[in-house]
Scaffold this active site. Structure first.
Site, PDB file in Angstrom:
ATOM      1  N   GLN A  83       1.076   3.532  -6.762  1.00 55.54           N
ATOM      2  CA  GLN A  83       1.482   4.667  -7.594  1.00 55.54           C
ATOM      3  C   GLN A  83       1.024   5.986  -6.998  1.00 55.54           C
ATOM      4  OE1 GLN A  83       3.572   4.462 -10.021  1.00 55.54           O
ATOM      5  NE2 GLN A  83       3.650   2.255  -9.766  1.00 55.54           N
ATOM      6  N   GLY A 110     -14.224 -20.265  -0.086  1.00 58.69           N
ATOM      7  CA  GLY A 110     -12.968 -20.679  -0.714  1.00 58.69           C
ATOM      8  C   GLY A 110     -12.997 -20.723  -2.233  1.00 58.69           C
ATOM      9  N   ARG A 204       1.571   9.333 -15.841  1.00 59.67           N
ATOM     10  CA  ARG A 204       1.004   7.985 -15.953  1.00 59.67           C
ATOM     11  C   ARG A 204       0.209   7.726 -17.214  1.00 59.67           C
ATOM     12  NH1 ARG A 204       4.569   5.483 -13.597  1.00 59.67           N
ATOM     13  NH2 ARG A 204       5.189   6.604 -11.734  1.00 59.67           N
TER      14      ARG A 204
END
Lengths: 240, 240, 240, 240
Positions: A83, A110, A204
């Protein structure tokens, strides 16, 4: 003096935004607008507040470009960063892109708990908006939050471990990263004028915007408010 | 700290340019370029200088947009100001235009010695360049400097007194000013990123440029040099 | 097809503005906004008009940047041209500056009737506005129009003949031109997106603006109106 | 006339780039640069080619901003699109983002062969570059291409099916999409001036750039080359 505001940070989108630097104040706007009179004021008065309102109301925007901010965003998802790319007129940014970021991931194990700092993990899953295809229903969460979270985490874990398998096969990073989930976190330095920053906040911080981006807009407003409160108020009111 | 540089001024074009504000330094460039590594350096070292050279040489310009300067120009002729309008990408300016400036001229008497602060009066008249239609011959002055000055002063006096006569007839300022000589002095606030500022210096500090503009480019370089010397050097070298 | 509009000209400010080139239409806006749907429409319908209104009202401006115009302004006073420099965001211009223009003046004789194509000569002199220092009183002319015109013409003649005397003394053009009246005419090529063009129209076609500039804004609106009428209307209404 | 070039497309990154519209030519550059001479040329000659070279060599860039192109990119991975966002100065784009694109995926079945039009699937997997962390080794492929492809496809399938599961739970699209692989394909309309377009080509058509982006830069060059060959050549040579 307000220079001590430099370094102030607010948490957003399970990352944070820091005011890394800035220059100017409401007085800079006033002094720029009155440049031809040859005097620089060092204290605001009522007349100056009026002038700022007049400038904003009549869209004389150039005086608002002499106040400039630099924000550093860390641990913010790519979706949010994107954005800011779009508000580049009068702005500049330097993005720590995926490619480089990947070099630091070697240390990440992991297990998904350890991804936590590397991918955006929502704490709550919002419902889809009923009429607006592009929004969520404010304040309404899905019933099965745990199930949603499990699917989400599993998807990230799968994407990330596949990425590592490709690297082990010798595949170049620029191809391997294509399967990484879009929620990976990014770092970004964004420099924007007061005019551009308030324009971003205006666009926004409203209902239709994604909540994560709305939160960023609000955090940015909070960071700059002490620096030039009169200009921010005047600009936010001017286009209503 | 270099913040004490704010307020430094250099005389140009019988006016002056002041560094009114700035933010950032060579370190800002370095920290922006390394944003993904999550560390902010507070002291430059050899590696950082190398990084700056690398960025400039490979035209990774975005890190150079987080350093920003505001200059105030006073008593500078309109001809010089116009050059800055053209470097507006990544820049912003607020100009105290003729219209407003005119309001302060009521106090100016009709005698040309008193115009001196209001119009640009060259102390020396340069010869026309032999081959380049758009330039002057460096270092060569006309023989009859006094005669040239007399014609110049008389023209300004005539233009200004005609302007005042029109005002007395009730003509609006926006039409009356059309006969004013182009040498009237202007005031301007100009905010530009490091990238845009160095681009201006590069284009204007060379032989083909008008001497008055070249002098402005040199003054601006002098003002910002202590703030980010490595970046300026790297950018000036990068496009040669 | 509307491509035949290229070359259309309207007289302004005793010069003219020509639509030299353009690309796009209301359909370009619609197709850009719907790019993800993978279809390009070739005819507008009611839904498209609605979409354009929606985009403008919600300030989704990017689709309006794919329609672009090039205007050529000839014989327009420098004062008017300068307003266009200020709308450079999303615009580009190439100005035939005084310096070059001067080279063609050798053919101009000293008599003012012959200046007519080179300097802006108002046909009517407007009164100063009573309260607004920066404006003229709409529709009110000074009583002594002939006297005002005589002063104006004489000032231009004096400025121009002084300029020529300096050239004869060998003074370089870049210094000699400093005494030329600001009303000299300029030529300019201006390229701007639909968004930037309408923004210019909005700011300049109103009471406070100088009449000459207001006329330019109106002429530009007239030139582009047949190309994308729905977008222009939507954008002009969006910020009221 | 070259207007018939509109609609020409080239395949890239298993998607395609189309020249959707353009205005101007080498002649537009020449006419803009000579605006003050009052003549518009309609045919290029040797002098014009020289002028273009001179303008590029001396960085008089404004005449190159009157030629403008609109490209439509379809089926191009987000990674490639992002590079275009960064060349926004003098450019405009409208992106069909993930959010909207998602609405059309309801029809896509769960089998990966059917994803093929929706995600970027490399046909060959390149090796990691030995010294440059950010690049692939030109021309060298991994030994186990089939294995790499299987891991890649499986990761995409897993990401996409997880996305659909979240939607079934009622999770809003803006959160669900966060687990989608970054290789999803996007559509984009990009409008840029000749100056900005050539700058993009210059930065991206070189060894260090990702192959997919390099291919895009080359395709764009091919599309615009017939429109203004002299300007493109002059600009590409000017910064070497």
């Amino acid at each position: 003096m307000t220079k001590e505001l430099i370094g102030t940070a607010i948490e957003v989108d399970d990352g944070k935004v820091t005011l890394s630097d800035f220059m100017g104040s409401d007085l800079s706007v006033v002094n720029a607008a009155r440049v031809s009179f040859g005097k620089r004021k060092t204290e605001m008065d009522e007349k100056d507040v009026k002038l700022i309102k007049y400038l904003a109301a009549h869209k004389h925007m150039s005086p608002f470009r002499h106040v400039v901010f630099t924000f550093t965003l860390e641990g913010v998802s790519e979706v949010v960063c994107r954005q800011l790319y779009k508000h580049q007129v009068g702005c500049a940014y330097t993005s720590g892109e995926f490619k480089e970021a990947a070099t630091t991931w070697n240390e990440v194990s992991g297990r998904y708990v350890e991804f936590d700092p590397e991918f955006h993990i929502p704490s709550e899953f919002r419902k889809q908006h009923k009429s607006n295809k592009q929004a969520s229903q404010e304040g309404e969460l899905v019933e099965s939050n745990d199930e949603a979270r499990a699917i989400y985490m599993n998807a990230i874990e799968h994407g990330f471990s596949s990425y590592k398998k490709l690297l082990e096969l010798g595949v170049c990073k620029e191809q391997a990263r294509m399967i990484m989930p879009i929620s990976f976190k990014n770092a970004l330095v964004w420099t924007a004028s007061l005019e551009a920053t308030v324009h971003f906040i205006k666009l926004r911080d409203h209902e239709g915007a994604q909540l994560e981006i709305r939160n960023l807009a609000r955090a940015i407003k909070k960071l700059i408010d002490p620096i030039c409160p009169h200009s921010i108020e005047a600009l936010l009111n001017s286009e209503k």
